[in-house]
Design an enzyme around this catalytic site. Structure first.
Site, PDB file in Angstrom:
ATOM      1  N   HIS A 153       0.826  -1.223   0.000  1.00 49.37           N
ATOM      2  CA  HIS A 153       0.000   0.000   0.000  1.00 49.37           C
ATOM      3  C   HIS A 153       0.857   1.270   0.000  1.00 49.37           C
ATOM      4  CE1 HIS A 153      -3.564  -2.368   0.453  1.00 49.37           C
ATOM      5  NE2 HIS A 153      -3.215  -2.827   1.640  1.00 49.37           N
TER       6      HIS A 153
ATOM      7  N   ASP B 168      -3.568 -10.956  -2.793  1.00 48.64           N
ATOM      8  CA  ASP B 168      -3.922 -10.555  -1.439  1.00 48.64           C
ATOM      9  C   ASP B 168      -5.391 -10.151  -1.442  1.00 48.64           C
ATOM     10  OD1 ASP B 168      -2.694  -9.729   1.331  1.00 48.64           O
ATOM     11  OD2 ASP B 168      -3.959  -8.033   0.742  1.00 48.64           O
TER      12      ASP B 168
ATOM     13  N   HIS C  35      -6.504  -7.520  -0.322  1.00 49.68           N
ATOM     14  CA  HIS C  35      -6.541  -6.081  -0.591  1.00 49.68           C
ATOM     15  C   HIS C  35      -5.803  -5.750  -1.890  1.00 49.68           C
ATOM     16  CE1 HIS C  35      -6.755  -6.240   3.936  1.00 49.68           C
ATOM     17  NE2 HIS C  35      -7.868  -5.608   3.613  1.00 49.68           N
TER      18      HIS C  35
END
Length: 216
Positions: free
Chosen positions: A142, A180, A182
């Site tokens: 991220h 993943d 996310h």
């Protein structure tokens, strides 16, 4: 055939504040439980251990801005706290949410996580190992070039990919597959305009699910 490599660095000193330690999901136990499972399955003896190391400033700066790295280094002297995502530099601001945490060991932990992935990549490129598994924390996908978010401070995979594409690494193209729940929004943002890197992310799709970019 070369063995599979393993980098393991749980960095037990990078911890949430005491008030959140019992419930926060990004703790040393997140990786130590996987390491114990590998031992229970008798797989550790079949893996070649690769020592983690800290990513250098030059390696990190191939992905992140100087302001981002300066802000990360400043965390070593900052009061431990929970906060939302943030950017380095005078124009940086806070976002909603207070799940990001840092303490005096956060910058070192992030450098070791990124450097561990680079060391594993270098081992593959030298032919010392056939592939590898980096069991490190904090996570990285991220983190954008100028933004820390989602428990991520340095984008370890991006740093390793850029190292592989450097003259020393010798590769011309890299494929990054992000698997993943996310969306790997940080890695996508870093490589979106880079023709040498093909990135795709397999993740949950849905409005309101972190980080939200996948629903747009």
């Amino acid at each position: 055939m070369p063995a599979i490599g393993l980098v393991y660095d749980g960095h037990a000193q990078h911890l949430p504040p005491a008030s959140a330690r019992a419930t926060h999901i990004e703790t040393p136990e997140r990786v130590s439980v996987i390491y114990r499972a590998l031992g229970k399955a008798r797989l550790l003896d079949r893996l070649t251990r690769v020592a983690p190391r800290e990513a250098t400033r030059a390696e990190a700066e191939a992905v992140h801005t100087a302001e981002h790295l300066d802000a990360l280094e400043a965390l070593a002297d900052a009061e431990p706290s929970l906060r939302g995502a943030w950017r380095g530099g005078a124009g940086g601001g806070w976002s909603l949410g207070r799940d990001m945490f840092h303490d005096a060991q956060t910058a070192c932990a992030a450098r070791r996580a990124a450097g561990g992935v680079v060391a594993l990549t270098e081992g593959v490129l030298r032919g010392e190992i056939s592939s590898g598994f980096a069991l490190v924390r904090p996570p990285g996908h991220h983190a954008c070039e100028d933004r820390m978010a989602g428990f991520c401070f340095l984008n370890s995979v991006a740093v390793a990919a850029r190292a592989a594409l450097s003259p020393r690494g010798g590769l011309r193209r890299v494929l990054v597959v992000d698997w993943d729940v996310h969306h790997g929004d940080g890695t996508q943002a870093i490589f979106e305009e880079d023709p040498a890197v093909l990135f795709f992310s397999l993740h949950r799709f849905g409005r309101g699910f972190f980080p939200g970019a996948a629903a747009r």
